[in-house]
Design a protein around this motif. Sequence first.
Motif, short mmCIF file in Angstrom:
data_model
loop_
_atom_site.label_atom_id
_atom_site.label_comp_id
_atom_site.label_asym_id
_atom_site.label_seq_id
_atom_site.Cartn_x
_atom_site.Cartn_y
_atom_site.Cartn_z
N HIS A 1 1.02 -1.26 0.02
CA HIS A 1 0.00 -0.06 -0.06
C HIS A 1 0.74 1.23 -0.08
CE1 HIS A 1 -3.77 -2.04 1.74
NE2 HIS A 1 -3.71 -2.30 0.69
N TYR A 2 1.63 1.48 -0.90
CA TYR A 2 2.59 2.31 -1.07
C TYR A 2 2.93 3.05 -2.37
CZ TYR A 2 5.78 -1.52 -1.98
OH TYR A 2 6.40 -2.60 -2.23
N LYS A 3 3.25 4.15 -2.51
CA LYS A 3 3.34 4.86 -3.97
C LYS A 3 4.42 6.05 -3.77
CE LYS A 3 0.75 5.79 -7.86
NZ LYS A 3 0.73 4.65 -8.31
N PHE A 4 5.37 6.00 -4.58
CA PHE A 4 6.37 6.97 -4.62
C PHE A 4 6.43 7.83 -5.94
CE2 PHE A 4 7.61 3.27 -2.22
CZ PHE A 4 8.02 4.04 -0.82
N ILE A 5 6.07 9.18 -5.96
CA ILE A 5 6.06 9.99 -6.93
C ILE A 5 6.62 11.20 -6.86
CG2 ILE A 5 3.80 8.86 -7.66
CD1 ILE A 5 2.28 11.23 -7.06
N ASP A 6 7.10 11.82 -8.01
CA ASP A 6 7.83 13.21 -7.82
C ASP A 6 6.95 14.41 -7.80
OD1 ASP A 6 10.38 11.60 -8.17
OD2 ASP A 6 10.23 11.87 -10.42
N MET B 1 1.83 7.33 0.52
CA MET B 1 2.26 7.87 -0.75
C MET B 1 3.13 9.17 -0.46
SD MET B 1 0.48 9.35 -4.18
CE MET B 1 0.09 11.14 -3.65
N ARG B 2 4.24 9.10 -0.90
CA ARG B 2 5.30 10.20 -0.73
C ARG B 2 5.48 10.93 -2.34
NH1 ARG B 2 8.70 10.95 -3.82
NH2 ARG B 2 9.98 8.99 -3.96
N ARG C 1 -1.77 28.38 3.99
CA ARG C 1 -1.65 27.71 3.03
C ARG C 1 -1.29 26.18 3.39
NH1 ARG C 1 -2.96 27.89 -2.14
NH2 ARG C 1 -2.37 30.25 -1.85
N LYS C 2 -2.07 25.19 2.80
CA LYS C 2 -1.93 23.79 3.27
C LYS C 2 -1.23 23.00 2.01
CE LYS C 2 -4.05 24.09 7.27
NZ LYS C 2 -3.10 23.53 8.30
N LEU C 3 0.06 22.47 2.33
CA LEU C 3 0.81 21.69 1.53
C LEU C 3 1.18 20.40 1.98
CD1 LEU C 3 3.62 24.52 0.83
CD2 LEU C 3 1.47 24.12 -0.60
N ALA C 4 1.20 19.44 1.29
CA ALA C 4 1.44 18.08 1.79
C ALA C 4 2.55 17.35 0.72
CB ALA C 4 0.25 17.32 1.69
N LYS C 5 3.40 16.71 1.28
CA LYS C 5 4.10 15.58 0.72
C LYS C 5 4.09 14.29 1.17
CE LYS C 5 8.28 18.47 0.35
NZ LYS C 5 9.60 18.77 0.63
N ALA D 1 12.41 11.56 7.41
CA ALA D 1 12.95 10.22 6.62
C ALA D 1 11.85 9.68 5.88
CB ALA D 1 13.46 9.00 7.78
N LEU D 2 10.66 9.51 6.06
CA LEU D 2 9.69 9.23 5.22
C LEU D 2 9.64 10.12 3.98
CD1 LEU D 2 6.78 8.06 7.76
CD2 LEU D 2 8.32 6.70 6.31
N ALA D 3 9.72 11.45 4.05
CA ALA D 3 9.66 12.32 2.96
C ALA D 3 10.82 12.14 1.85
CB ALA D 3 9.91 13.71 3.45
N GLU D 4 11.99 11.33 2.37
CA GLU D 4 13.05 11.04 1.48
C GLU D 4 12.91 9.61 0.97
OE1 GLU D 4 15.20 13.37 0.58
OE2 GLU D 4 14.11 14.65 1.95
N ALA D 5 11.82 8.86 1.70
CA ALA D 5 11.68 7.62 0.97
C ALA D 5 11.56 7.39 -0.48
CB ALA D 5 10.66 6.70 1.86
N ASN D 6 12.12 6.33 -1.15
CA ASN D 6 12.05 5.94 -2.40
C ASN D 6 11.49 4.65 -2.62
OD1 ASN D 6 12.57 8.67 -3.81
ND2 ASN D 6 14.45 8.21 -2.91
N THR D 7 11.50 3.91 -1.54
CA THR D 7 11.52 2.26 -1.91
C THR D 7 10.68 1.94 -0.43
OG1 THR D 7 13.33 1.55 -0.71
CG2 THR D 7 13.45 2.02 -3.16
N PRO D 8 9.80 0.65 -0.67
CA PRO D 8 9.38 0.22 0.58
C PRO D 8 10.51 -0.14 1.70
CG PRO D 8 9.14 -1.38 -1.15
CD PRO D 8 9.71 -0.05 -1.78
#
Length: 159
Positions: A13-18, A85-86, A101-105, A137-144
């Motif tokens: 249940h994860y996804k990594f997008i730019d 999702m990151r 302003r509401k921003l999310a990563k 650390a999660l904001a830098e995650a690219n893999t499970p």
Amino acid sequence: MSTVLQTIVEKKHYKFIDSVDTWQEAVKLSTESLIADGSVAPDYYEQIVRCITKYGPYVVYDDYVAMPHSQENAEGVYQTGIGFMRVKEPVDFGCDEDGERKLAKLFFTIASCNPDQHIDNITQLMGIFQNTPLLHALAEANTPEDILAAEKAYPCVEE
């Protein structure tokens, strides 16, 4: 018992997008891993979008964290779960009623049909949301594997 983050990885249940163009697209993408295993219906994200459109960006918290979810007893939820999702570039949800302003990563998309599991998930998520080093650390995650390494490096303390 598995932690929320371990369960997210176990269930894929994860996804990594730019980046995304709109918050609506981000919400849709954040439900895809839950759709993939049948946890929610393909149109579940539409309920979330309607709620945010109606009530404002209530799903966005501090530290670039969003917890998209619909109202209780939402249609199209078949299993209680959380999708992660990151997004590298912050997603703009607009301003709240105070003009902030509401921003999310980081997106922790909630699906709930079992109240006990849901309460446990929310309790664990609150621990994650209060753990700033873990969020960074999660904001830098690219893999499970990065998700699990972040949790291991910055564990949430049980109350």
